[in-house]
Motif scaffolding. Structure first.
Motif, short mmCIF file in Angstrom:
data_model
loop_
_atom_site.label_atom_id
_atom_site.label_comp_id
_atom_site.label_asym_id
_atom_site.label_seq_id
_atom_site.Cartn_x
_atom_site.Cartn_y
_atom_site.Cartn_z
N TRP A 67 55.23 1.64 70.43
CA TRP A 67 56.57 1.64 71.02
C TRP A 67 56.65 2.72 72.10
O TRP A 67 55.92 3.70 72.07
N PRO A 68 57.57 2.57 73.06
CA PRO A 68 57.69 3.58 74.13
C PRO A 68 57.99 4.99 73.63
O PRO A 68 57.62 5.96 74.29
N MET A 69 58.61 5.13 72.48
CA MET A 69 58.90 6.48 71.97
C MET A 69 57.62 7.22 71.58
O MET A 69 57.64 8.44 71.44
N TYR A 70 56.51 6.51 71.42
CA TYR A 70 55.24 7.14 71.10
C TYR A 70 54.39 7.40 72.34
O TYR A 70 53.27 7.86 72.23
N ARG A 71 54.92 7.08 73.52
CA ARG A 71 54.16 7.25 74.76
C ARG A 71 54.90 8.13 75.76
O ARG A 71 54.77 7.97 76.97
N LYS A 72 55.66 9.09 75.29
CA LYS A 72 56.45 9.94 76.18
C LYS A 72 55.66 11.10 76.78
O LYS A 72 56.08 11.69 77.76
N ASN A 73 54.54 11.48 76.19
CA ASN A 73 53.77 12.64 76.64
C ASN A 73 52.34 12.22 76.99
O ASN A 73 51.40 12.53 76.27
N PRO A 74 52.15 11.55 78.13
CA PRO A 74 50.80 11.09 78.46
C PRO A 74 49.88 12.26 78.80
O PRO A 74 50.34 13.33 79.22
N LEU A 75 48.60 12.06 78.58
CA LEU A 75 47.62 13.09 78.91
C LEU A 75 47.42 13.14 80.41
O LEU A 75 47.41 12.11 81.08
N SER A 76 47.26 14.34 80.95
CA SER A 76 46.94 14.46 82.37
C SER A 76 45.43 14.68 82.48
O SER A 76 44.91 15.73 82.12
N TRP A 77 44.75 13.67 82.94
CA TRP A 77 43.30 13.72 83.05
C TRP A 77 42.91 14.45 84.31
O TRP A 77 43.62 14.45 85.31
N GLN A 78 41.74 15.06 84.29
CA GLN A 78 41.22 15.70 85.48
C GLN A 78 40.76 14.61 86.44
O GLN A 78 40.30 13.55 86.01
N PRO A 79 40.86 14.88 87.74
CA PRO A 79 40.41 13.84 88.68
C PRO A 79 38.90 13.68 88.59
O PRO A 79 38.17 14.61 88.27
N ALA A 80 38.43 12.49 88.88
CA ALA A 80 37.00 12.20 88.82
C ALA A 80 36.29 12.93 89.95
O ALA A 80 36.78 13.02 91.07
N MET A 81 35.13 13.47 89.62
CA MET A 81 34.34 14.19 90.63
C MET A 81 33.56 13.16 91.44
O MET A 81 32.95 12.25 90.88
N PRO A 82 33.56 13.30 92.76
CA PRO A 82 32.79 12.34 93.56
C PRO A 82 31.30 12.54 93.34
O PRO A 82 30.82 13.66 93.23
#
Length: 104
Positions: A67-82
């Protein structure tokens, strides 16, 4: 048809997982207490089981779907290294002259 199923979110963040676990355990505990007291009062163990199963069903409906109440704090992933073209990411080859000695 398949694109419709691919658009359904299937993930929960870590705080959402913790919240879902707390809700699940709370509903199970409350239904167990109510079922035990009611079953003890009317002297029918079957009603205790029915109330527990109803609590389990309700808790599954509330906590298993993402449910959307379980997705309020998404992880912020590091950007992919080229990746540079000259970089070799394969496992380095072992030099045959530097073989490890086996202990007997």
């Amino acid at each position: 048809m398949l694109s419709m199923f691919k658009s359904i979110p299937t993930h929960m963040d870590y705080k959402g997982q913790k919240l879902a676990e707390q809700i699940f355990q709370g509903i199970i505990l409350v239904s167990a207490v109510i079922g035990f007291i009611y079953g003890l009062f009317i002297q029918q163990f079957g009603w205790t089981v029915y109330i527990m199963l109803a609590g389990f069903t309700v808790s599954c409906l509330l906590t298993l779907p993402p449910w959307p109440m379980y997705r309020k704090n998404p992880l912020s992933w590091q950007p992919a290294m080229p990746e540079t073209p000259g970089e070799n990411r394969e496992k380095p080859q072992e030099n045959p002259s530097q073989k490890k000695k086996k202990h007997k």
